[in-house]
Design a protein around this motif. Structure first.
Motif, PDB file in Angstrom:
ATOM      1  N   PRO A   1       0.800  -1.221   0.000  1.00 45.26           N
ATOM      2  CA  PRO A   1       0.000   0.000   0.000  1.00 45.26           C
ATOM      3  C   PRO A   1       0.833   1.270   0.000  1.00 45.26           C
ATOM      4  O   PRO A   1       1.934   1.303   0.551  1.00 45.26           O
ATOM      5  N   ASN A   2       0.300   2.294  -0.625  1.00 43.34           N
ATOM      6  CA  ASN A   2       0.777   3.655  -0.425  1.00 43.34           C
ATOM      7  C   ASN A   2       0.241   4.082   0.938  1.00 43.34           C
ATOM      8  O   ASN A   2      -0.976   4.198   1.123  1.00 43.34           O
ATOM      9  N   LEU A   3       1.109   4.315   1.889  1.00 46.42           N
ATOM     10  CA  LEU A   3       0.698   4.475   3.281  1.00 46.42           C
ATOM     11  C   LEU A   3       0.093   5.842   3.609  1.00 46.42           C
ATOM     12  O   LEU A   3      -0.342   6.058   4.749  1.00 46.42           O
ATOM     13  N   ASN A   4       0.065   6.759   2.650  1.00 43.94           N
ATOM     14  CA  ASN A   4      -0.623   8.023   2.900  1.00 43.94           C
ATOM     15  C   ASN A   4      -2.121   7.790   3.060  1.00 43.94           C
ATOM     16  O   ASN A   4      -2.704   6.936   2.388  1.00 43.94           O
ATOM     17  N   GLN A   5      -2.736   8.549   3.930  1.00 39.68           N
ATOM     18  CA  GLN A   5      -4.136   8.333   4.288  1.00 39.68           C
ATOM     19  C   GLN A   5      -4.933   9.612   4.026  1.00 39.68           C
ATOM     20  O   GLN A   5      -5.334  10.330   4.934  1.00 39.68           O
ATOM     21  N   GLY A   6      -5.146   9.905   2.737  1.00 42.39           N
ATOM     22  CA  GLY A   6      -5.864  11.097   2.340  1.00 42.39           C
ATOM     23  C   GLY A   6      -7.359  10.959   2.478  1.00 42.39           C
ATOM     24  O   GLY A   6      -7.897   9.906   2.840  1.00 42.39           O
ATOM     25  N   ALA A   7      -8.063  12.039   2.156  1.00 42.71           N
ATOM     26  CA  ALA A   7      -9.514  12.077   2.333  1.00 42.71           C
ATOM     27  C   ALA A   7     -10.221  11.087   1.415  1.00 42.71           C
ATOM     28  O   ALA A   7     -11.098  10.341   1.854  1.00 42.71           O
ATOM     29  N   GLU A   8      -9.841  11.066   0.136  1.00 47.82           N
ATOM     30  CA  GLU A   8     -10.551  10.208  -0.817  1.00 47.82           C
ATOM     31  C   GLU A   8     -10.496   8.744  -0.402  1.00 47.82           C
ATOM     32  O   GLU A   8     -11.514   8.043  -0.414  1.00 47.82           O
ATOM     33  N   SER A   9      -9.323   8.259  -0.038  1.00 43.64           N
ATOM     34  CA  SER A   9      -9.176   6.844   0.311  1.00 43.64           C
ATOM     35  C   SER A   9      -9.852   6.527   1.636  1.00 43.64           C
ATOM     36  O   SER A   9     -10.451   5.444   1.807  1.00 43.64           O
ATOM     37  N   THR A  10      -9.796   7.432   2.583  1.00 45.85           N
ATOM     38  CA  THR A  10     -10.463   7.203   3.873  1.00 45.85           C
ATOM     39  C   THR A  10     -11.972   7.167   3.694  1.00 45.85           C
ATOM     40  O   THR A  10     -12.660   6.322   4.287  1.00 45.85           O
ATOM     41  N   LEU A  11     -12.496   8.052   2.880  1.00 40.08           N
ATOM     42  CA  LEU A  11     -13.940   8.053   2.617  1.00 40.08           C
ATOM     43  C   LEU A  11     -14.358   6.799   1.861  1.00 40.08           C
ATOM     44  O   LEU A  11     -15.445   6.261   2.095  1.00 40.08           O
ATOM     45  N   ALA A  12     -13.503   6.314   0.951  1.00 39.21           N
ATOM     46  CA  ALA A  12     -13.811   5.069   0.249  1.00 39.21           C
ATOM     47  C   ALA A  12     -13.880   3.897   1.220  1.00 39.21           C
ATOM     48  O   ALA A  12     -14.748   3.020   1.105  1.00 39.21           O
ATOM     49  N   LEU A  13     -12.963   3.868   2.179  1.00 34.70           N
ATOM     50  CA  LEU A  13     -12.987   2.828   3.209  1.00 34.70           C
ATOM     51  C   LEU A  13     -14.286   2.885   4.017  1.00 34.70           C
ATOM     52  O   LEU A  13     -14.981   1.875   4.186  1.00 34.70           O
ATOM     53  N   ILE A  14     -14.622   4.072   4.516  1.00 38.29           N
ATOM     54  CA  ILE A  14     -15.831   4.220   5.328  1.00 38.29           C
ATOM     55  C   ILE A  14     -17.059   3.811   4.531  1.00 38.29           C
ATOM     56  O   ILE A  14     -17.928   3.060   5.017  1.00 38.29           O
ATOM     57  N   SER A  15     -17.156   4.308   3.296  1.00 43.28           N
ATOM     58  CA  SER A  15     -18.312   4.015   2.462  1.00 43.28           C
ATOM     59  C   SER A  15     -18.497   2.514   2.262  1.00 43.28           C
ATOM     60  O   SER A  15     -19.617   1.991   2.348  1.00 43.28           O
ATOM     61  N   THR A  16     -17.397   1.812   2.006  1.00 38.22           N
ATOM     62  CA  THR A  16     -17.486   0.373   1.770  1.00 38.22           C
ATOM     63  C   THR A  16     -17.860  -0.378   3.042  1.00 38.22           C
ATOM     64  O   THR A  16     -18.695  -1.301   3.020  1.00 38.22           O
ATOM     65  N   LEU A  17     -17.278   0.004   4.166  1.00 36.26           N
ATOM     66  CA  LEU A  17     -17.601  -0.670   5.420  1.00 36.26           C
ATOM     67  C   LEU A  17     -19.035  -0.402   5.861  1.00 36.26           C
ATOM     68  O   LEU A  17     -19.639  -1.233   6.558  1.00 36.26           O
ATOM     69  N   GLN A  18     -19.602   0.708   5.450  1.00 33.96           N
ATOM     70  CA  GLN A  18     -21.006   0.963   5.795  1.00 33.96           C
ATOM     71  C   GLN A  18     -21.913  -0.103   5.196  1.00 33.96           C
ATOM     72  O   GLN A  18     -22.928  -0.459   5.801  1.00 33.96           O
ATOM     73  N   HIS A  19     -21.551  -0.606   4.018  1.00 36.88           N
ATOM     74  CA  HIS A  19     -22.380  -1.646   3.394  1.00 36.88           C
ATOM     75  C   HIS A  19     -22.316  -2.965   4.155  1.00 36.88           C
ATOM     76  O   HIS A  19     -23.245  -3.778   4.066  1.00 36.88           O
TER      77      HIS A  19
END
Length: 350
Positions: A327-345
């Motif tokens: 992984p690219n270890l940077n934790q920007g907004a887009e990737s964090t929101l993608a994680l949250i969105s997917t886990l919500q499902h």
């Protein structure tokens, strides 16, 4: 963000893993009283890059999807909504980039950020538990939904917002017209089964285009056939499965007839796939689409081409990309929101 509060989900039909509950800790870390910072170095905010409407709109989407947000999370929704209404001009277009000095770097336009702003506003208007947020979001959505972009992706994102509004306000004529026009702009799948996609290249967030066609098929008048959107999503699913695991089209895209590369994969692609599969499952009742959601969750948890988790349990942040070396270890907004969105499902399909 711990597995003990999560939901069991099966990844790629091979093994059971535990999906952690979505955490908003890193999203809060990336936010201030103005909006949501775009970039981070590892988990540390890079304020010098400022804010963008694209990410603030995505933030409003995921927060509005929370059925019982905490007071802190709801305050983030208020800030994001205020940002979007500030970005919007009187004609419904949006600016995209705001510097840390609170100065806009661009003029109002109808690019992807316009579409994502309408997606965020439409989701807030339909789902926010706070009446004042729903009301203001609907006003701003309606103003922006009178405009049209020539870009299929921008129209797709706007169409997702229109679909949200229509689920709560079925008679909203402006939203219905926007959703129908979005599906028309996206186009119909071709006859060639080897490449039925409406365009000659897959670029980014491709599942969103199929999702909009599926959503538009539910319109009373003027909607496309449901089969068109399902054909698009079925093909996209099939070409993005590799030995039973999700392997999404990388950041460089994939042109018809060209060699298909596998890196660097972006979390936004996985989140878009999860969203589209969730919509397909809801519309059709077909449990096969639930498997797609689980595969997307599995990608973040390590069931991917490199076999590595794509999130940081210590911070709750999502990693910015999957490279051949990890992984690219940077934790920007887009990737964090993608994680949250997917886990919500995962809460629904566990």
């Amino acid at each position: 963000m711990t597995a003990t509060t999560g939901h069991p989900t099966m990844s790629a039909g091979r093994r059971w893993v535990t999906a952690p509950a979505p955490s908003f800790a890193h999203l809060s870390r990336l936010s201030d009283d103005t909006g949501l910072f775009e970039h981070a170095r590892h988990a540390i905010v890079r304020r010098e890059h400022g804010y963008c409407t694209d990410d603030v709109a995505r933030g409003l989407v995921v927060i509005s999807r929370e059925p019982e947000p905490t007071d802190e999370v709801l305050r983030l929704a208020e800030r994001y909504l205020a940002f979007l209404t500030h970005a919007q001009d009187a004609g419904g277009a949006f600016r995209n980039r705001l510097g840390h000095d609170r100065r806009w770097a661009d003029d109002p336009g109808l690019g992807d950020w316009w579409g994502r702003a309408l997606w965020g506003l439409g989701t807030a208007a339909a789902r926010s538990p706070a009446a004042w947020i729903r009301e203001e979001a609907l006003v701003a959505f309606t103003r922006g939904a009178t405009r049209r972009s020539p870009a299929p992706h921008a129209m797709a994102f706007a169409g997702l917002g229109a679909a949200e509004v229509l689920r709560r306000h079925p008679g909203h004529a402006v939203a219905a017209a926007l959703l129908a026009d979005a599906a028309t702009t996206i186009g119909v799948p071709g006859a060639d089964q080897r490449w039925p996609w409406p365009r000659q290249q897959l670029t980014y967030a491709s599942p969103a285009l199929a999702e909009v066609v599926i959503a538009a098929s539910q319109l009373r008048h003027g909607g496309p056939a449901l089969d068109e959107g399902l054909r698009m999503l079925t093909w996209l699913r099939d070409v993005q499965l590799r030995e039973g695991r999700l392997s999404v089209v990388p950041a460089g895209g994939w042109r018809r007839g060209a060699v298909r590369l596998h890196h660097d994969q972006q979390p936004i692609e996985v989140a878009a796939f999860a969203d589209a599969c969730a919509t397909a499952a809801t519309v059709t009742g077909d449990a096969d689409w639930e498997t797609g959601v689980r595969q997307a969750v599995g990608w973040f948890l390590g069931d991917n081409d490199v076999g590595t988790p794509m999130w940081d349990p210590a911070t709750g942040g999502g990693y910015d990309g999957l490279t051949p070396h990890g992984p690219n270890l940077n934790q920007g907004a887009e990737s964090t929101l993608a994680l949250i969105s997917t886990l919500q499902h995962a809460r629904r399909w566990s």
